[in-house]
Design a protein around this motif. Structure first.
Motif, mmCIF file in Angstrom:
data_model
loop_
_atom_site.group_PDB
_atom_site.id
_atom_site.type_symbol
_atom_site.label_atom_id
_atom_site.label_comp_id
_atom_site.label_asym_id
_atom_site.label_seq_id
_atom_site.Cartn_x
_atom_site.Cartn_y
_atom_site.Cartn_z
ATOM 1 N N ASN A 123 0.591 -1.440 0.163
ATOM 2 C CA ASN A 123 0.090 -0.089 -0.150
ATOM 3 C C ASN A 123 0.842 0.915 -0.077
ATOM 4 O O ASN A 123 0.212 2.194 -0.846
ATOM 5 N N LYS B 58 1.530 2.026 -3.437
ATOM 6 C CA LYS B 58 0.839 2.209 -3.977
ATOM 7 C C LYS B 58 0.708 3.974 -3.744
ATOM 8 O O LYS B 58 0.702 4.407 -4.468
ATOM 9 N N PHE B 59 0.930 4.350 -2.669
ATOM 10 C CA PHE B 59 0.559 5.804 -2.060
ATOM 11 C C PHE B 59 1.127 6.584 -2.330
ATOM 12 O O PHE B 59 1.202 7.746 -2.812
ATOM 13 N N THR C 277 3.254 6.070 -5.078
ATOM 14 C CA THR C 277 3.202 6.072 -6.656
ATOM 15 C C THR C 277 2.334 7.238 -7.086
ATOM 16 O O THR C 277 2.474 7.867 -8.316
ATOM 17 N N LEU C 278 1.045 7.231 -6.343
ATOM 18 C CA LEU C 278 0.310 8.283 -5.760
ATOM 19 C C LEU C 278 0.573 9.723 -5.769
ATOM 20 O O LEU C 278 0.341 10.590 -6.806
ATOM 21 N N ALA C 279 1.480 9.929 -4.996
ATOM 22 C CA ALA C 279 1.547 11.101 -4.861
ATOM 23 C C ALA C 279 2.602 11.440 -5.592
ATOM 24 O O ALA C 279 2.955 12.345 -6.052
ATOM 25 N N TYR D 247 3.147 10.612 -9.274
ATOM 26 C CA TYR D 247 2.627 10.945 -10.363
ATOM 27 C C TYR D 247 0.984 11.592 -10.401
ATOM 28 O O TYR D 247 0.328 11.418 -11.404
ATOM 29 N N THR D 248 0.566 12.430 -9.119
ATOM 30 C CA THR D 248 -0.168 13.548 -8.763
ATOM 31 C C THR D 248 -0.306 14.626 -9.904
ATOM 32 O O THR D 248 1.157 15.043 -10.646
ATOM 33 N N SER E 260 6.988 16.656 -4.735
ATOM 34 C CA SER E 260 6.172 15.871 -5.557
ATOM 35 C C SER E 260 7.247 16.129 -6.877
ATOM 36 O O SER E 260 7.403 17.112 -6.980
#
Length: 856
Positions: A512, A515-516, A518-520, A522-523, A540
Motif C-alpha cells: 500500500n 501504491k500511495f 506512486t500516487l503522490a 504521479y499527481t 512531488s
C-alpha cells in the motif's frame, strides 16, 4: 587520714603517745622501738610524718634523720626528745628536721602541740609538693605547647619565648631581648595591635585579637593572640604575656564552611519538599518555605514551637517516639506515615531523618525532610491492583507465557504455552528448553537468554519457532530478567506473540505504501509538505513538470524557490506567506501568484495549504497543493470580458425597460385621472395594471443587485465599519444605535455584504412601527465560529412567518430583501436565521464559519 611513724625506745611512752595522737582522729600511728626497725618499715611503707626520740640505743634520732634524708626521703620529721639542749635543736634543724619538741610538761597540752606540729608539717609538705608539681607542669606546658607563648615589655621587646615561638619564626638562640613583638607584623596591622594593647587596664587586663603576620619567607599568615597585661601598684603596665596560635587554616576552613553553609541554606530554601530541624525536645529551630506551607504558618511563627503545636497528638506522639530512636541510636531513619497539612487533611508522606551532632558528637537534634508520597501511594495501590489483575489474567492470556531459570529449566507457563508445545503444564515444568524446540532454535533462545542474564534489559526480537505440529510460525519474543529479593537475576520471564498475521499485514502495508507513494509522485498538481522547520519535507515530481525545476534546484527551501521562480510583482506576497507560517495558523490559506518557468514562460499558480498533524497531535507542518491555473486564468479573462459585455447589455436593456415602465406608470396615472370614479371596474383594472408595473419595476431593480452578487471576488471587510456605513445611508436619528463589536474583527464576504445591514436597518424602520426605539449589533466568538447578531425592539416577526421571510417574493415591500441577504451571505459559506420573539423585536443571527473571520 595522716599516717605517722612513731620511733621511741620507751614502750610506755610509745603507747601513751599513740593513744593521744589517735584519740581525736585523723591520725593513724605505727610504732617502732628502734631506729633500725623504723628504717625497715620505711622500705616497704610510706608515711606522711615521722616522730622520733633523740636518745635511742644503736642509732639516735639525729643519725636516723640523716639516714633517711641521705636516702632522699623528704617526709616531715619531728624530734620529740626529753633532752632540751640547744646543740641538739640546732643539729636537728640543720639536718632537715621540721620541728623540735621537748618532752615534759602537761601531757594534754604537750601531745596537742605535737599533734599540731604533725598537721602543720604535713600541710607544708603537701603545699611544697603541689607547688613543685605546679611549677613543673607549668614549665612542661609552656615548653611543650604548640601555641606561641611570649612575654614582652611595653616597648615590645620580647623577654621570653617558648620553643614553639622560636620554631614558628625560625629564630636563633638568644633572639629574646633583641627582637620586638611587632617585628613580624605588617604596618597596617601594627596600629590596630597597639590600640588593642592600650585598651587593657587593671580592671580588664585580658583581651584577644586576630591579625596578620609576615613569615620569614614573606608569606602572610593569620594569628589569634590572648594577651594579659601586668600592672604595678600605680596602674602602670610592667609587661605583657601573650599566648597565640596560627589560625590561617581555620580562617580558610571558616571561609569554606561559610560558603557551604550559605549553599546549604540556599539549597534548603529551594527544596520543594518540607525540611526542618528540631531539638531533642521537639522544638523547631529551622525550616524551609515548603514546611511553612505544610503547616500553614510563617517561619517566625514556627520557630520555638513544639511538634505538638502543629500536628495531631496521635501523630506527634509517633514523631517524638521516632525522634528518640535517632537520639538514642543515631542513624538515617526513613519511614512512611501520614501527616495533617495546613488544611487539616491527612496526606501520605515519607520521613527521612537523621541526627544533627554537636562538635563533641553528642546529638543536638533532628534534621528531616518530609516527602509527599500521596501520588506514589496511590500508584502503589494501583500497582498492587494491577499485579493482582495480572496474576488473575495470566492464565487467560492468549499468548504463550513462560518463566525459566538461567539454565533453561521451565518453572511456570500458561495455557497458551501448553498448546504451543503440545504438552501439559506438569509435563513442561522441570524440563529444559531443548526438550521442546529444535536444537538450532534452542541454541538461539539460550544465547539470547544469556544476553539478558549478563546485562538485564527488556529484550524483544522476532524469530520463527516450531509449534506442536512441527510448523514454523513467525513470533515476537518479549523477554526480561526476573530478579531475586537480593537483586540477582533468577531467570527469564517472556511472552511469545504470534505475529504471522502481522507479518502478512506488514507485507500488505508495504504494498500500500508503494501504491500511495506512486500516487503522490504521479499527481498532476505540484504537491509538497512543509515541515515545522520551514523546509520542504516532500515535493512531488510534478514540480519539475510545472516549473522546469526540481526541488533539489532550490534546496528544498521555500524562500530560495520564491527568489528563483516567482514573478517580482508577486514575490513579496509569497515570501511573506512563508515567513508567517506558525503552528497557530490553523486555517486553510489560498492565494494565486505567477512564476517564470525554466523556459521563460509565465504561469499562474493557485496555492492552497493547511496544517497537518502527527498521530499524537503534534504539529507536522503544512501540506501544500500548487496547481497550474494558467489556462483557467486565460479563460477567466475571456469570461470576464464576456460578462462585462453581457452586463453592459443587461444594464442598457434594464435602463430602457425601466424607462418604459416609468412611462407606463405615468400614463396609468393620467388614465386614472380621466376615468370616472363611478366606473369601478375600470378603476380596478387600472389599479391591477399599476401593481403589475410596480412589480416589474422592483424585479428589474432586484436583477441589478442579483447581477452584481458574486461578480466581484469576496474580500476581507471590517464588520464595524460596514455596519456604521449602512446606518449612515438611512435616517436613524430617532434610534438608539448600540454596537458591541471589536474594531479589529474582519469578515470574508461578498462586496454586497453592506446591503445585509442596510436591509436589516431599513426593515426595522419600515416594519418596526412606532414602538421601535433602538437597534443593536453584537458578536459572540465560540472558537469554532463567529455569530453576528442584529436586534431591534420593534414588533418582531410572527412565529408562523419565520420560515418564510427568506423566500423570494415574501413580504409587504418587494419580497427580495431577505432573499438577497441570504444569497449574499451564502456566497462565502455564511448562513442566517431569525430567533427573535414576536412582539419584542427581531433577532437575526449570522453564523460565520472558522476561516471566514479574523482579528487584525
Amino acid at each position: 587520714m595522716i599516717k605517722v611513724l612513731l620511733v621511741d625506745d620507751e614502750p610506755a611512752l610509745v603507747e601513751i603517745t599513740k593513744l593521744f595522737l589517735e584519740k581525736e582522729g585523723g591520725i593513724e600511728v605505727e610504732t617502732a622501738l628502734l631506729a633500725s626497725r623504723a628504717l625497715e618499715n620505711l622500705k616497704t611503707k610510706t608515711f606522711d610524718a615521722i616522730v622520733s626520740d633523740f636518745e635511742m640505743p644503736e642509732m639516735d634520732g639525729i643519725e636516723f634523720l640523716k639516714t633517711i634524708r641521705n636516702a632522699g626521703d623528704k617526709t616531715p620529721f619531728i624530734i620529740f626528745s626529753g633532752r632540751g639542749r640547744e646543740d641538739v635543736l640546732i643539729n636537728a634543724i640543720n639536718n632537715g628536721a621540721d620541728f623540735y619538741l621537748q618532752k615534759g610538761g602537761k601531757p594534754k597540752s604537750q601531745f596537742a602541740e605535737l599533734r599540731n606540729m604533725i598537721f602543720q608539717s604535713v600541710k607544708r609538705k603537701n603545699a611544697e609538693k603541689s607547688l613543685r608539681e605546679s611549677e613543673e607542669r607549668y614549665r612542661a606546658v609552656v615548653e611543650s605547647q604548640t601555641e606561641l607563648i611570649c612575654r614582652f615589655l611595653p616597648d615590645f621587646i620580647i623577654i621570653f619565648a617558648n620553643d614553639a615561638f622560636y620554631r614558628y619564626y625560625d629564630l636563633e638562640n638568644g633572639a629574646v631581648g633583641k627582637i620586638k613583638f611587632k617585628s613580624h607584623v605588617p604596618k597596617h596591622e601594627a596600629e590596630r595591635i597597639k590600640t588593642h594593647l592600650n585598651s587593657l587596664s587593671p580592671e580588664k587586663p585580658y583581651g584577644d585579637i586576630e591579625h596578620i603576620v609576615i613569615m620569614p619567607d614573606g608569606k602572610e599568615r593569620w594569628q589569634h593572640w590572648i594577651d594579659r597585661a601586668f600592672f604595678d601598684d600605680k596602674g602602670n603596665i610592667i609587661e605583657y604575656q601573650s599566648v597565640g596560635r596560627d589560625v590561617t587554616d581555620e580562617k580558610l576552613m571558616h571561609k569554606s564552611l561559610q560558603e557551604k553553609v550559605n549553599y546549604v541554606q540556599a539549597l534548603m530554601d529551594t527544596i520543594p519538599a518540607p525540611v526542618f530541624y528540631r531539638d531533642t525536645h521537639g522544638v523547631y529551630y529551622d525550616c524551609n518555605r515548603a514546611f511553612e506551607e505544610l503547616v500553614g504558618f510563617s517561619k517566625s511563627e514556627i520557630l520555638g514551637k513544639n511538634i505538638y503545636d502543629f500536628f495531631d497528638k496521635e501523630l506527634a506522639d509517633l514523631y517524638s517516639k521516632k525522634d528518640m530512636e535517632i537520639v538514642q541510636n543515631p542513624h538515617l531513619q526513613q519511614y512512611e506515615n501520614q501527616i495533617n497539612n495546613a488544611g487539616g487533611e491527612r496526606i501520605d508522606v515519607m520521613f527521612s531523618k537523621t541526627a544533627r551532632f554537636k562538635a563533641d558528637w553528642t546529638v543536638d537534634g533532628i534534621v528531616g525532610v518530609i516527602l509527599d508520597i500521596s501520588e506514589r501511594k496511590k500508584m502503589e495501590r494501583d500497582l498492587l491492583n494491577e499485579i493482582n489483575f495480572v496474576q488473575a489474567i495470566k492464565d487467560t492470556i492468549p499468548a504463550p507465557f513462560f518463566y525459566r531459570d538461567k539454565k533453561g529449566i521451565y518453572h511456570d507457563c500458561n495455557r497458551a504455552f501448553e498448546e504451543l508445545v503440545g504438552l501439559s503444564r506438569d509435563e513442561i515444568i522441570g524440563k529444559n528448553i531443548y526438550d521442546f524446540f529444535d536444537k538450532e532454535l534452542a541454541d538461539v533462545y539460550t544465547r539470547k537468554d544469556m544476553e539478558i542474564v549478563q546485562n538485564p534489559h527488556l529484550q524483544q526480537y522476532e524469530y520463527a519457532i516450531n509449534n506442536s505440529k512441527g510448523e514454523l510460525i513467525d513470533v515476537l519474543f518479549s523477554k526480561t530478567a526476573l530478579f531475586s529479593a537480593e537483586g540477582n537475576v533468577e531467570g527469564i520471564v517472556g511472552v511469545i506473540l504470534d505475529i504471522s498475521e502481522r507479518k502478512k499485514m506488514e507485507y500488505a502495508l508495504r504494498e500500500n505504501e508503494e501504491k500511495f507513494r506512486t500516487l503522490a509522485n504521479y499527481t498532476y498538481d505540484w504537491e509538497s509538505w512543509l515541515g515545522p522547520d520551514g523546509k520542504f519535507v516532500y515535493v512531488s515530481p510534478s514540480c519539475q513538470r510545472i516549473t522546469g525545476y526540481s526541488a533539489e534546484d532550490f534546496s528544498y527551501d521555500p524562500f530560495r524557490m520564491a527568489e528563483m521562480i516567482v514573478c517580482p510583482e508577486d514575490r513579496q506576497m509569497v515570501i511573506s506567506h512563508y515567513k508567517n507560517i506558525i503552528e497557530e495558523n490553523s486555517g486553510v490559506e489560498h492565494f494565486d501568484f505567477r512564476i517564470i518557468t525554466a523556459d521563460g514562460d509565465e504561469k499562474w499558480i493557485s496555492h492552497y495549504c493547511q496544517p497537518v498533524y502527527h498521530d499524537d497531535g503534534t504539529w507536522a507542518g503544512r501540506r501544500e497543493t500548487k496547481r497550474d491555473i494558467t489556462l483557467r486564468k486565460n479563460y477567466q479573462d475571456k469570461l470576464t470580458l464576456a460578462n462585462e459585455k453581457l452586463n453592459l447589455l443587461s444594464n442598457v436593456t434594464r435602463h430602457d425597460v425601466l424607462n418604459q415602465v416609468t412611462a407606463l406608470i405615468g400614463y396609468l396615472e393620467i388614465l386614472r385621472e380621466i376615468t370616472s370614479i363611478s366606473d369601478k371596474s375600470s378603476v380596478e383594472i387600472i389599479g391591477k395594471i399599476e401593481t403589475i408595473a410596480s412589480t416589474i419595476q422592483h424585479q428589474l431593480s432586484f436583477t441589478k443587485d442579483y447581477q452584481e452578487t458574486g461578480i466581484k471576488s469576496p474580500s476581507w471587510q471590517n464588520l464595524l465599519e460596514t455596519f456604521n456605513f449602512s446606518q449612515f445611508m438611512l435616517d436613524t436619528a430617532s434610534l438608539n444605535v448600540e454596537t458591541e463589536v471589536e474594531k479589529k474583527i474582519e469578515v470574508y464576504a461578498d462586496p454586497l455584504f453592506g446591503k445585509v445591514f442596510y436591509n436589516f436597518i431599513d426593515n426595522s424602520i419600515r416594519h418596526g412601527s412606532e414602538k421601535i426605539s433602538s437597534i443593536r449589533l453584537s458578536t459572540i466568538n465560540s472558537g469554532e465560529s463567529l455569530k453576528i447578531i442584529y436586534e431591534d425592539d420593534g414588533t418582531g416577526i410572527p412565529f408562523e412567518n419565520k420560515d418564510k421571510i427568506f423566500l423570494k417574493g415574501f413580504g409587504s415591500n418587494t419580497g427580495y430583501g431577505l432573499f438577497l441577504i441570504k444569497y449574499v451571505l451564502s456566497m462565502t459559506g455564511m448562513n442566517i436565521c431569525e430567533s427573535g420573539v414576536s412582539g419584542e423585536g427581531v433577532r437575526f443571527e449570522i453564523n460565520v464559519p472558522n476561516g471566514r473571520f479574523r482579528y487584525i
